[in-house]
Write an enzyme that holds these catalytic residues in place. Structure first.
Site, PDB file in Angstrom:
ATOM      1  N   HIS A 110     -13.418  16.051 -29.323  1.00 14.56           N
ATOM      2  CA  HIS A 110     -12.270  16.033 -30.234  1.00 14.56           C
ATOM      3  C   HIS A 110     -11.676  17.448 -30.300  1.00 14.56           C
ATOM      4  CE1 HIS A 110      -9.820  14.614 -33.561  1.00 14.56           C
ATOM      5  NE2 HIS A 110     -10.075  15.771 -34.142  1.00 14.56           N
ATOM      6  N   LEU A 145     -14.481   7.259 -38.106  1.00 14.42           N
ATOM      7  CA  LEU A 145     -13.642   8.006 -37.165  1.00 14.42           C
ATOM      8  C   LEU A 145     -14.034   9.486 -37.108  1.00 14.42           C
ATOM      9  CD1 LEU A 145     -11.072   8.057 -35.340  1.00 14.42           C
ATOM     10  CD2 LEU A 145      -9.797   8.654 -37.417  1.00 14.42           C
ATOM     11  N   ASP A 146     -14.375   9.964 -35.922  1.00 18.07           N
ATOM     12  CA  ASP A 146     -14.650  11.389 -35.667  1.00 18.07           C
ATOM     13  C   ASP A 146     -15.670  11.968 -36.647  1.00 18.07           C
ATOM     14  OD1 ASP A 146     -12.781  11.304 -33.592  1.00 18.07           O
ATOM     15  OD2 ASP A 146     -11.135  11.872 -34.898  1.00 18.07           O
TER      16      ASP A 146
HETATM   17  C1  GRF Z   1      -8.460  15.669 -25.300  1.00 16.33           C
HETATM   18  O1  GRF Z   1      -7.729  16.648 -25.989  1.00 16.33           O
HETATM   19  C2  GRF Z   1      -9.574  15.127 -26.148  1.00 16.33           C
HETATM   20  O2  GRF Z   1     -10.123  16.093 -27.009  1.00 16.33           O
HETATM   21  C3  GRF Z   1      -8.880  14.063 -26.960  1.00 16.33           C
HETATM   22  O3  GRF Z   1      -7.980  13.481 -26.073  1.00 16.33           O
HETATM   23  C4  GRF Z   1      -7.612  14.412 -25.060  1.00 16.33           C
HETATM   24  C5  GRF Z   1      -7.932  13.779 -23.747  1.00 16.33           C
HETATM   25  O4  GRF Z   1      -7.485  14.527 -22.654  1.00 16.33           O
HETATM   26  N1  GRF Z   1      -9.849  13.152 -27.513  1.00 16.33           N
HETATM   27  P1  GRF Z   1      -7.909  14.135 -21.182  1.00 16.33           P
HETATM   28  O5  GRF Z   1      -7.485  12.673 -20.972  1.00 16.33           O
HETATM   29  O6  GRF Z   1      -9.389  14.305 -21.042  1.00 16.33           O
HETATM   30  O7  GRF Z   1      -7.134  15.064 -20.296  1.00 16.33           O
END
Ligand code: GRF
Length: 207
Positions: A110, A145-146
């Site tokens: 995240h 969530l998270d």
């Molecule tokens: C990342 O910023 C991740 O933290 C969030 O979604 C984005 C995904 O990016 N959960 P990617 O698809 O891995 O480039």
């Protein structure tokens, strides 16, 4: 826990690529057994196919309920003997049935220092709030969530000249470093969960 990862994506897949790169370099002793996307046009799927990895598209709109969707996802992951599920930009909430099927074996990355700024667009939330320090978090996924136990975090300073985009780009660089490290740590098995706390038992003298 097998060292076979199931990576769930919805889009770009840059964290997936960082995981694959860490495996190629020999920094992460694991293999990606399957990449599942809920979107057929997720660019990350092409990276996976190019790397010769099995891919599946499970479109949530084709399942009558969340439980049906979760059950199909569990079935696919089990069919590929997946030990650890890694959410990497997977933009769907997983329900209790899914979480219970992989106890302490689902991770998410995240782009904020949780518990600050959960949910969507975390980099923008942090930027607009005016924090001076934000970052990224790898945590276990539970039914909220998270909100699961935090495995690792990296802090990123917000600079006076930052825009949301420049800040998000610096956070992403750190995500790519952090996620493979966190996966390696979890696969090592040398940890325990104490309440909400993920405790790395390798660092405790005499343990
Ligand atoms: C990342 O910023 C991740 O933290 C969030 O979604 C984005 C995904 O990016 N959960 P990617 O698809 O891995 O480039």
């Amino acid at each position: 826990m097998t060292r076979r990862l199931g990576v769930l994506i919805s889009g770009r897949g840059s964290n997936l690529q960082a995981i694959l790169a860490a495996i190629d370099r020999g920094d992460l002793d694991a293999e990606v057994g399957i990449v599942v996307s809920n979107k057929a046009d997720a660019p990350g799927l092409s990276h996976a196919r190019a790397a010769g990895i099995a891919t599946e598209v499970l479109d949530h709109r084709q399942f009558p309920t969340r439980d049906d969707y979760d059950a199909a996802m569990v079935e696919r992951l089990r069919a590929h003997d997946i030990g650890l599920v890694c959410l990497a930009g997977f933009m769907r909430l997983l329900g209790p049935a899914f979480v219970r099927a992989f106890p302490d074996a689902i991770l998410n990355v995240h782009p904020s220092l949780l518990p600050a700024f959960p949910g969507l667009d975390a980099q923008r939330q942090a930027f607009e709030h005016g924090v001076k320090l934000t970052g990224c978090t790898v945590h276990f996924v539970n039914e909220e969530l998270d909100a699961g136990p935090i495995v690792l975090q990296t802090a990123v300073s917000v600079l006076p000249e930052d825009t949301v985009e420049s800040l998000a780009a610096r956070i992403l660089v750190e995500e790519h470093r952090l996620y493979p490290r966190a996966i390696a740590m979890v696969l090592s098995g040398r940890w325990r969960i104490d309440g909400r706390r993920f405790v790395d038992v390798t660092s405790s003298f005499g343990a």
